[in-house]
Design an enzyme around this catalytic site. Structure first.
Site, PDB file in Angstrom:
ATOM      1  N   TYR A 104      31.185 -74.208 -72.111  1.00  0.00           N
ATOM      2  CA  TYR A 104      29.872 -74.310 -71.472  1.00  0.00           C
ATOM      3  C   TYR A 104      29.624 -73.113 -70.574  1.00  0.00           C
ATOM      4  O   TYR A 104      30.528 -72.321 -70.291  1.00  0.00           O
ATOM      5  CB  TYR A 104      29.753 -75.626 -70.693  1.00  0.00           C
ATOM      6  CG  TYR A 104      30.510 -75.670 -69.378  1.00  0.00           C
ATOM      7  CD1 TYR A 104      31.897 -75.753 -69.338  1.00  0.00           C
ATOM      8  CD2 TYR A 104      29.826 -75.629 -68.161  1.00  0.00           C
ATOM      9  CE1 TYR A 104      32.575 -75.803 -68.130  1.00  0.00           C
ATOM     10  CE2 TYR A 104      30.500 -75.683 -66.953  1.00  0.00           C
ATOM     11  CZ  TYR A 104      31.871 -75.761 -66.933  1.00  0.00           C
ATOM     12  OH  TYR A 104      32.546 -75.805 -65.746  1.00  0.00           O
ATOM     13  N   ARG A 133      30.395 -64.024 -71.467  1.00  0.00           N
ATOM     14  CA  ARG A 133      31.586 -64.861 -71.240  1.00  0.00           C
ATOM     15  C   ARG A 133      31.608 -66.032 -72.215  1.00  0.00           C
ATOM     16  O   ARG A 133      32.675 -66.428 -72.691  1.00  0.00           O
ATOM     17  CB  ARG A 133      31.630 -65.361 -69.791  1.00  0.00           C
ATOM     18  CG  ARG A 133      32.917 -66.134 -69.491  1.00  0.00           C
ATOM     19  CD  ARG A 133      33.031 -66.548 -68.045  1.00  0.00           C
ATOM     20  NE  ARG A 133      31.977 -67.472 -67.672  1.00  0.00           N
ATOM     21  CZ  ARG A 133      31.703 -67.830 -66.420  1.00  0.00           C
ATOM     22  NH1 ARG A 133      32.424 -67.336 -65.419  1.00  0.00           N
ATOM     23  NH2 ARG A 133      30.725 -68.670 -66.162  1.00  0.00           N
ATOM     24  N   ARG A 139      37.676 -87.537 -87.354  1.00  0.00           N
ATOM     25  CA  ARG A 139      38.625 -87.230 -86.275  1.00  0.00           C
ATOM     26  C   ARG A 139      39.950 -86.703 -86.831  1.00  0.00           C
ATOM     27  O   ARG A 139      40.671 -87.400 -87.545  1.00  0.00           O
ATOM     28  CB  ARG A 139      38.873 -88.460 -85.403  1.00  0.00           C
ATOM     29  CG  ARG A 139      39.724 -88.149 -84.176  1.00  0.00           C
ATOM     30  CD  ARG A 139      39.863 -89.335 -83.247  1.00  0.00           C
ATOM     31  NE  ARG A 139      40.631 -88.987 -82.062  1.00  0.00           N
ATOM     32  CZ  ARG A 139      41.970 -88.969 -82.007  1.00  0.00           C
ATOM     33  NH1 ARG A 139      42.684 -89.318 -83.051  1.00  0.00           N
ATOM     34  NH2 ARG A 139      42.594 -88.608 -80.891  1.00  0.00           N
ATOM     35  N   LYS A 173      36.119 -71.341 -70.529  1.00  0.00           N
ATOM     36  CA  LYS A 173      35.259 -72.268 -69.779  1.00  0.00           C
ATOM     37  C   LYS A 173      35.078 -73.557 -70.584  1.00  0.00           C
ATOM     38  O   LYS A 173      34.023 -73.837 -71.158  1.00  0.00           O
ATOM     39  CB  LYS A 173      33.920 -71.602 -69.431  1.00  0.00           C
ATOM     40  CG  LYS A 173      33.211 -72.288 -68.276  1.00  0.00           C
ATOM     41  CD  LYS A 173      32.215 -71.365 -67.616  1.00  0.00           C
ATOM     42  CE  LYS A 173      31.286 -72.053 -66.641  1.00  0.00           C
ATOM     43  NZ  LYS A 173      31.932 -72.784 -65.561  1.00  0.00           N
ATOM     44  N   GLU A 194      41.923 -71.474 -57.493  1.00  0.00           N
ATOM     45  CA  GLU A 194      40.469 -71.361 -57.283  1.00  0.00           C
ATOM     46  C   GLU A 194      39.948 -72.711 -56.827  1.00  0.00           C
ATOM     47  O   GLU A 194      40.705 -73.676 -56.695  1.00  0.00           O
ATOM     48  CB  GLU A 194      39.777 -70.900 -58.575  1.00  0.00           C
ATOM     49  CG  GLU A 194      39.993 -71.830 -59.748  1.00  0.00           C
ATOM     50  CD  GLU A 194      39.432 -71.314 -61.071  1.00  0.00           C
ATOM     51  OE1 GLU A 194      38.429 -70.572 -61.059  1.00  0.00           O
ATOM     52  OE2 GLU A 194      40.005 -71.678 -62.112  1.00  0.00           O
ATOM     53  N   LEU A 215      39.133 -68.979 -63.798  1.00  0.00           N
ATOM     54  CA  LEU A 215      37.960 -68.545 -64.558  1.00  0.00           C
ATOM     55  C   LEU A 215      37.489 -67.204 -64.007  1.00  0.00           C
ATOM     56  O   LEU A 215      37.465 -67.006 -62.785  1.00  0.00           O
ATOM     57  CB  LEU A 215      36.837 -69.580 -64.414  1.00  0.00           C
ATOM     58  CG  LEU A 215      35.604 -69.256 -65.253  1.00  0.00           C
ATOM     59  CD1 LEU A 215      35.874 -69.503 -66.738  1.00  0.00           C
ATOM     60  CD2 LEU A 215      34.400 -70.060 -64.803  1.00  0.00           C
TER      61      LEU A 215
HETATM   62  N1  PDD Z   1      31.532 -73.624 -62.383  1.00  0.00           N
HETATM   63  N2  PDD Z   1      35.940 -71.367 -61.358  1.00  0.00           N
HETATM   64  C1  PDD Z   1      35.680 -72.534 -61.983  1.00  0.00           C
HETATM   65  C2  PDD Z   1      36.806 -73.443 -62.298  1.00  0.00           C
HETATM   66  C3  PDD Z   1      34.351 -72.872 -62.313  1.00  0.00           C
HETATM   67  O1  PDD Z   1      34.104 -74.041 -62.948  1.00  0.00           O
HETATM   68  C4  PDD Z   1      33.308 -71.988 -61.965  1.00  0.00           C
HETATM   69  C5  PDD Z   1      31.878 -72.280 -62.289  1.00  0.00           C
HETATM   70  C6  PDD Z   1      33.640 -70.789 -61.305  1.00  0.00           C
HETATM   71  C7  PDD Z   1      32.600 -69.773 -60.925  1.00  0.00           C
HETATM   72  O2  PDD Z   1      32.101 -69.083 -62.042  1.00  0.00           O
HETATM   73  P1  PDD Z   1      30.625 -68.483 -62.060  1.00  0.00           P
HETATM   74  O3  PDD Z   1      30.516 -67.591 -60.882  1.00  0.00           O
HETATM   75  O4  PDD Z   1      30.569 -67.746 -63.326  1.00  0.00           O
HETATM   76  O5  PDD Z   1      29.672 -69.663 -61.976  1.00  0.00           O
HETATM   77  C8  PDD Z   1      34.963 -70.510 -61.038  1.00  0.00           C
HETATM   78  C9  PDD Z   1      30.190 -74.003 -62.794  1.00  0.00           C
HETATM   79  C10 PDD Z   1      29.135 -73.545 -61.857  1.00  0.00           C
HETATM   80  C11 PDD Z   1      30.168 -75.495 -63.059  1.00  0.00           C
HETATM   81  O6  PDD Z   1      31.150 -75.960 -63.610  1.00  0.00           O
HETATM   82  O7  PDD Z   1      29.172 -76.166 -62.767  1.00  0.00           O
END
Ligand code: PDD
Length: 285
Positions: free
Chosen positions: A33, A52, A100, A147, A179, A204
């Site tokens: 996503y 990405r 599945r 992601k 993170e 990420l």
């Molecule tokens: N999350 N690290 C993780 C684990 C994340 O899920 C996200 C983003 C980030 C920041 O990435 P970016 O700057 O590209 O948004 C770092 C999104 C916003 C979410 O899951 O809603």
């Protein structure tokens, strides 16, 4: 008011948007996503988000359901149909529906779902107060650079934070922060350097992180990309998080310990201002 959402070629009222029970996103979390913020009706740093997305898809040998230009066209159409001024566009690609079986099916057509979410991004009240975080064990899988829609561990981390009276959780591998549950994590040390974990499989590669590190460099702030410990975080002069949905938010408490003065620090405040300025100037409408 019902939103219009996008599902595999159709724009539908959200109550009519449906996906197969055999979709591998549902059965295996076999999907990826992206979340792009929308400010003044414009997509922020969207090209990098879509690049990405391509990397996440490649890592899982999944086909792109549409090219980048087509995806962006749909994002703009959702903004228009939902009269979205400020918020997010969420997009999800799954491997599609198939009987599945753990192996990737040869035939499945990837599924593309997108929707908008209205949210106060610029006037987020947490930007003025800062947020409180707790540290929790990072129990996620070892390819956090992909992601993936498999987000149960971050859901559990957010719930642990909520139960502890905090706003969010920072995840810890050994005694080092990886993170935030859905954001990248930073501290400012007593020399004024920004410290944040280096890219790799552990975190990420945040799109907001990249922009913030570029802005920090342009402003003459030194950045150390390395793992930092819970003790370093507790003793930091400042701390903050970045993500598409929060931009930059100051962290004023970690595990019940006050960071700095307990109010948003100057580095986080400045970077938030600079990011917003830059985002509005260079966004795509
Ligand atoms: N999350 N690290 C993780 C684990 C994340 O899920 C996200 C983003 C980030 C920041 O990435 P970016 O700057 O590209 O948004 C770092 C999104 C916003 C979410 O899951 O809603």
């Amino acid at each position: 008011m019902s939103r219009t959402v996008y599902v595999n070629g159709s724009y539908l009222p959200e109550s009519e948007a449906k996906i197969s029970v055999f979709d591998r996103g549902f059965l295996f979390a076999d999907g990826v996503y992206e979340v792009t913020s929308v400010i003044q009706g414009k997509l922020i740093d969207n090209r990098r988000h879509l690049q990405r997305l391509g990397r996440s898809l490649d890592a899982l040998e999944m086909h792109a359901p549409a090219d980048i230009d087509e995806i962006e066209r749909i994002q703009h159409e959702l903004i228009r149909r939902n009269s979205l001024d400020e918020g997010l566009i969420y997009l999800q690609v799954t491997r599609g529906a198939a009987d599945r079986d753990f192996s990737y099916p040869a035939q499945a057509e990837p599924s593309l779902v997108m929707f908008s979410q209205s949210k106060e991004i610029l006037r987020n009240p947490l930007a003025a107060t800062g947020i409180k975080v707790i540290t929790v064990a990072d129990i996620r899988w070892l390819r956090r650079d992909i992601k993936s829609i498999g987000l149960l561990a971050p859901c559990m981390a957010k719930m642990a934070a909520k139960k502890a009276g905090a706003d969010d959780a920072w995840m810890v591998d050994g005694d080092r922060i990886t993170e935030g549950s859905s954001n990248n994590a930073y501290i400012v040390d007593h020399e004024g350097n920004i410290v944040t974990r280096q890219l790799g499989h552990d975190i990420l590669s945040g799109i907001t992180r990249r922009a913030i590190l570029e802005l920090a460099a342009a402003t003459g702030i030194d950045v150390q990309e390395r793992p930092f410990t819970i003790d370093e975080a507790h003793a930091a002069r400042e701390a903050f998080i970045t993500s598409a949905s929060t931009l930059v938010l100051p962290v004023v408490e970690i595990d019940g310990r006050t960071i700095g003065e307990g109010t948003p620090g100057p580095v986080a405040k400045r970077l938030r201002e600079l990011y917003i300025e830059m985002a509005i100037q260079s966004s795509s409408s």
